[in-house]
Design a protein around this motif. Sequence first.
Motif, short mmCIF file in Angstrom:
data_model
loop_
_atom_site.label_atom_id
_atom_site.label_comp_id
_atom_site.label_asym_id
_atom_site.label_seq_id
_atom_site.Cartn_x
_atom_site.Cartn_y
_atom_site.Cartn_z
N GLN A 5 -15.15 104.08 -2.19
CA GLN A 5 -15.44 105.03 -1.12
C GLN A 5 -14.19 105.41 -0.35
OE1 GLN A 5 -18.32 106.61 -0.43
NE2 GLN A 5 -19.29 105.67 -2.20
N VAL A 6 -13.40 104.42 0.07
CA VAL A 6 -12.25 104.74 0.93
C VAL A 6 -11.15 105.46 0.16
CG1 VAL A 6 -12.73 102.86 2.53
CG2 VAL A 6 -11.11 102.49 0.65
N VAL A 63 -16.97 94.87 -2.11
CA VAL A 63 -15.55 95.21 -2.00
C VAL A 63 -15.21 96.35 -2.95
CG1 VAL A 63 -13.20 94.36 -2.37
CG2 VAL A 63 -14.88 92.90 -1.25
N THR A 64 -15.75 96.29 -4.16
CA THR A 64 -15.52 97.36 -5.14
C THR A 64 -16.08 98.68 -4.64
OG1 THR A 64 -15.57 95.78 -6.98
CG2 THR A 64 -15.96 98.11 -7.51
N GLY A 109 -12.70 94.01 6.68
CA GLY A 109 -13.58 94.63 7.68
C GLY A 109 -15.04 94.33 7.42
N SER A 110 -15.63 93.50 8.25
CA SER A 110 -16.97 92.98 7.97
C SER A 110 -18.07 94.03 8.08
CB SER A 110 -17.29 91.81 8.91
OG SER A 110 -17.15 92.19 10.26
N THR A 111 -17.82 95.11 8.81
CA THR A 111 -18.85 96.16 8.92
C THR A 111 -18.58 97.34 7.99
OG1 THR A 111 -17.63 97.13 10.78
CG2 THR A 111 -19.42 95.61 11.32
N LEU A 112 -17.52 97.27 7.20
CA LEU A 112 -17.19 98.39 6.32
C LEU A 112 -18.29 98.72 5.30
CD1 LEU A 112 -13.37 98.15 5.57
CD2 LEU A 112 -14.59 99.96 6.76
N ALA A 138 -18.67 107.18 6.58
CA ALA A 138 -17.75 107.87 7.48
C ALA A 138 -16.49 108.34 6.77
CB ALA A 138 -17.36 106.97 8.65
N VAL A 139 -16.35 108.00 5.49
CA VAL A 139 -15.13 108.33 4.75
C VAL A 139 -14.73 109.79 4.85
CG1 VAL A 139 -14.16 108.51 2.42
CG2 VAL A 139 -15.19 106.38 3.17
#
Length: 232
Positions: A181-182, A175-176, A142-145, A151-152
């Motif tokens: 976060q998620v 990525v880390t 996901g490029s905008t993540l 928003a998590v």
Amino acid sequence: MSERIEVETPAGAMPAHLWLPSTGRGPGVLLLQEIFGVSPYIRRRAEDLAALGYVVLAPEVFWRIGISEIANGPSMLEEAMAALGRLDWDAAVADSTLALEALRARPEVANGTGVVGFCFGGGLGYAVVAGAPADALVSFYGSTLPNLVEAVPSVSTPSQHHFGESDSYIPMDQVTRIREQVTSGGAPVDFRTYPGADHAFDNDDFVNHDPVASEQAWSATTDWLTRTLPTG
């Protein structure tokens, strides 16, 4: 075969494509495009999802700027980035949320709905379920993540995430951070990375396609989806 349909929005009718499984009914999957639009690659993945037993809806998210898909070729990335620069992000989230609602309302859909998104669509899907929870989310790179992880706390949807460890656009430190976060929000998360894979590694029409990572990621996707959003 897909059917062209329309999703009503306050700005007009958004074009979309619908695939039905062989049974004619099943859980729904909202399929969100890369920056290349509802391309032949996205349509093939829609067919793959329908073959698993899902009712698949792929809206043309770039419809407000008059683009259905960007043709394969040497200038496709340049054209796609230019299109992305013209896109209204908030409108794209709102349109995709309406598409999810339209999918849920279809008579062919039963036993839940999920979202699958690639690249731009991977982040877009995360934004959609932040405001309109679904039963499952699969996000490919996901490029905008990196800009959405705040928003998590509002994301209660179980999710699966795929990233290449050699992504040219999302370095491993980001990525880390996304993983941290998620996985801190409480919802079930399956987070996977692939050594040597670049951005858009699943797109077999793009120069970055990585057959090994693509096969591994799609196998993991089908296994996770059929457990999280079962078709039988």
